[in-house]
Design a protein around this motif. Sequence first.
Motif, PDB file in Angstrom:
ATOM      1  N   LEU A 239       0.812  -1.212   0.000  1.00  0.00           N
ATOM      2  CA  LEU A 239       0.000   0.000   0.000  1.00  0.00           C
ATOM      3  C   LEU A 239       0.848   1.265   0.000  1.00  0.00           C
ATOM      4  O   LEU A 239       0.520   2.244  -0.692  1.00  0.00           O
ATOM      5  N   ASP A 240       1.947   1.285   0.748  1.00  0.00           N
ATOM      6  CA  ASP A 240       2.788   2.481   0.801  1.00  0.00           C
ATOM      7  C   ASP A 240       3.367   2.798  -0.576  1.00  0.00           C
ATOM      8  O   ASP A 240       3.351   3.953  -1.021  1.00  0.00           O
ATOM      9  N   ASP A 241       3.884   1.765  -1.261  1.00  0.00           N
ATOM     10  CA  ASP A 241       4.451   1.967  -2.595  1.00  0.00           C
ATOM     11  C   ASP A 241       3.378   2.393  -3.590  1.00  0.00           C
ATOM     12  O   ASP A 241       3.616   3.244  -4.455  1.00  0.00           O
ATOM     13  N   VAL A 242       2.195   1.787  -3.484  1.00  0.00           N
ATOM     14  CA  VAL A 242       1.110   2.107  -4.415  1.00  0.00           C
ATOM     15  C   VAL A 242       0.656   3.549  -4.234  1.00  0.00           C
ATOM     16  O   VAL A 242       0.471   4.291  -5.210  1.00  0.00           O
ATOM     17  N   LEU A 243       0.474   3.988  -2.993  1.00  0.00           N
ATOM     18  CA  LEU A 243       0.031   5.363  -2.737  1.00  0.00           C
ATOM     19  C   LEU A 243       1.094   6.368  -3.184  1.00  0.00           C
ATOM     20  O   LEU A 243       0.771   7.426  -3.735  1.00  0.00           O
ATOM     21  N   LYS A 244       2.352   6.040  -2.962  1.00  0.00           N
ATOM     22  CA  LYS A 244       3.435   6.927  -3.402  1.00  0.00           C
ATOM     23  C   LYS A 244       3.435   7.057  -4.918  1.00  0.00           C
ATOM     24  O   LYS A 244       3.581   8.154  -5.472  1.00  0.00           O
ATOM     25  N   ALA A 245       3.241   5.922  -5.617  1.00  0.00           N
ATOM     26  CA  ALA A 245       3.194   5.949  -7.084  1.00  0.00           C
ATOM     27  C   ALA A 245       1.976   6.726  -7.566  1.00  0.00           C
ATOM     28  O   ALA A 245       2.053   7.476  -8.555  1.00  0.00           O
ATOM     29  N   ALA A 246       0.849   6.576  -6.886  1.00  0.00           N
ATOM     30  CA  ALA A 246      -0.366   7.292  -7.276  1.00  0.00           C
ATOM     31  C   ALA A 246      -0.172   8.800  -7.138  1.00  0.00           C
ATOM     32  O   ALA A 246      -0.605   9.574  -8.006  1.00  0.00           O
ATOM     33  N   ARG A 247       0.492   9.215  -6.072  1.00  0.00           N
ATOM     34  CA  ARG A 247       0.735  10.661  -5.875  1.00  0.00           C
ATOM     35  C   ARG A 247       1.677  11.213  -6.931  1.00  0.00           C
ATOM     36  O   ARG A 247       1.628  12.405  -7.255  1.00  0.00           O
ATOM     37  N   GLY A 248       2.539  10.374  -7.496  1.00  0.00           N
ATOM     38  CA  GLY A 248       3.484  10.832  -8.514  1.00  0.00           C
ATOM     39  C   GLY A 248       2.977  10.675  -9.931  1.00  0.00           C
ATOM     40  O   GLY A 248       3.717  10.939 -10.886  1.00  0.00           O
ATOM     41  N   SER A 249       1.719  10.273 -10.100  1.00  0.00           N
ATOM     42  CA  SER A 249       1.178  10.068 -11.440  1.00  0.00           C
ATOM     43  C   SER A 249       0.931  11.394 -12.147  1.00  0.00           C
ATOM     44  O   SER A 249       0.630  12.411 -11.509  1.00  0.00           O
ATOM     45  N   GLY A 250       1.060  11.374 -13.464  1.00  0.00           N
ATOM     46  CA  GLY A 250       0.831  12.572 -14.259  1.00  0.00           C
ATOM     47  C   GLY A 250       2.017  12.882 -15.151  1.00  0.00           C
ATOM     48  O   GLY A 250       2.883  12.036 -15.388  1.00  0.00           O
ATOM     49  N   PHE A 251       2.076  14.119 -15.659  1.00  0.00           N
ATOM     50  CA  PHE A 251       3.168  14.544 -16.529  1.00  0.00           C
ATOM     51  C   PHE A 251       4.367  14.990 -15.700  1.00  0.00           C
ATOM     52  O   PHE A 251       4.217  15.704 -14.701  1.00  0.00           O
ATOM     53  N   VAL A 252       5.560  14.551 -16.118  1.00  0.00           N
ATOM     54  CA  VAL A 252       6.792  14.986 -15.460  1.00  0.00           C
ATOM     55  C   VAL A 252       7.849  15.224 -16.540  1.00  0.00           C
ATOM     56  O   VAL A 252       7.711  14.750 -17.667  1.00  0.00           O
ATOM     57  N   ARG A 253       8.904  15.928 -16.173  1.00  0.00           N
ATOM     58  CA  ARG A 253      10.040  16.102 -17.078  1.00  0.00           C
ATOM     59  C   ARG A 253      11.026  14.960 -16.877  1.00  0.00           C
ATOM     60  O   ARG A 253      10.975  14.249 -15.870  1.00  0.00           O
TER      61      ARG A 253
END
Length: 272
Positions: A239-253
């Motif tokens: 769950l910790d890894d999944v939530l961290k990945a979810a918060r980092g979703s979207g466009f990035v450089r």
Amino acid sequence: MARLKRNAQAAPSPSDLRNMLGANLRQLTKDAASISGLCRDLGINRTQFNRYLTGESFPRPDVLHRICTFFDVDARILLEPVSNISTVKHDLLHHPEVSDFVGAGSNQVAEDMFPSGFYRFSRRSFTDDEMFVQGLVYVYREDNYTFIRGYEAKEAMRQQGLSTDARTREFRGFMVPQEGGVASLISRRNSLTFSFNFLAREPSFENNFWIGYATRTVRETMSGRRVARQVYEHLGDDLDDVLKAARGSGFVRSEDLLTYHRTHLRVNEPFR
């Protein structure tokens, strides 16, 4: 009394039932990549399953239920040819016209080939060449098939002039084994858009990375991409890894990509 006698005479013998089951099992398993693998998926001893196939033996009720559930048939496989049972439908992948080409093995994506659970992925944006997409997908098994689902980034939806509500952003698809990896066909609701993906496991310390590419079904234009490298990282159900990945979703450089992802995306090299 005479009626009961006629019904008793018409009842199939145990030998008839075994032979019908064996013939139907041979039909149902003719496209299986491996009978041994099929037996593992069913949880049935290979030698015993061979006895069912040849009509020498008959499964216990619980094993028969397991077989019917696995092949999506009912107990009429004891009484009549499986081709005559109306509940056995040909879906698109298993239609006789294409079953030997695209349907064969579609339920053979083993857990050790591509495990269930959450995956963090990254790839270059199709719509903005300077940006990359990070996202999260969920891979799961149902009815012996392997499915994938997730949500497109809101900014990507805005750039396409589409609604950013969850229902519109959701995509789903299915996975099939390929030589050297797995492929998936993914679509938004109502087949609005499609993408084809190929992934092959990349050796790593935790053996949890897959490298490949994604393509989208759009017309050729002067701007925008139709194919891009992508990386999948298996997170499992932590769950910790999944939530961290979810918060980092979207466009990035590119500089904001995870190091391992950026290395395998080879951001400065054209896709070949």
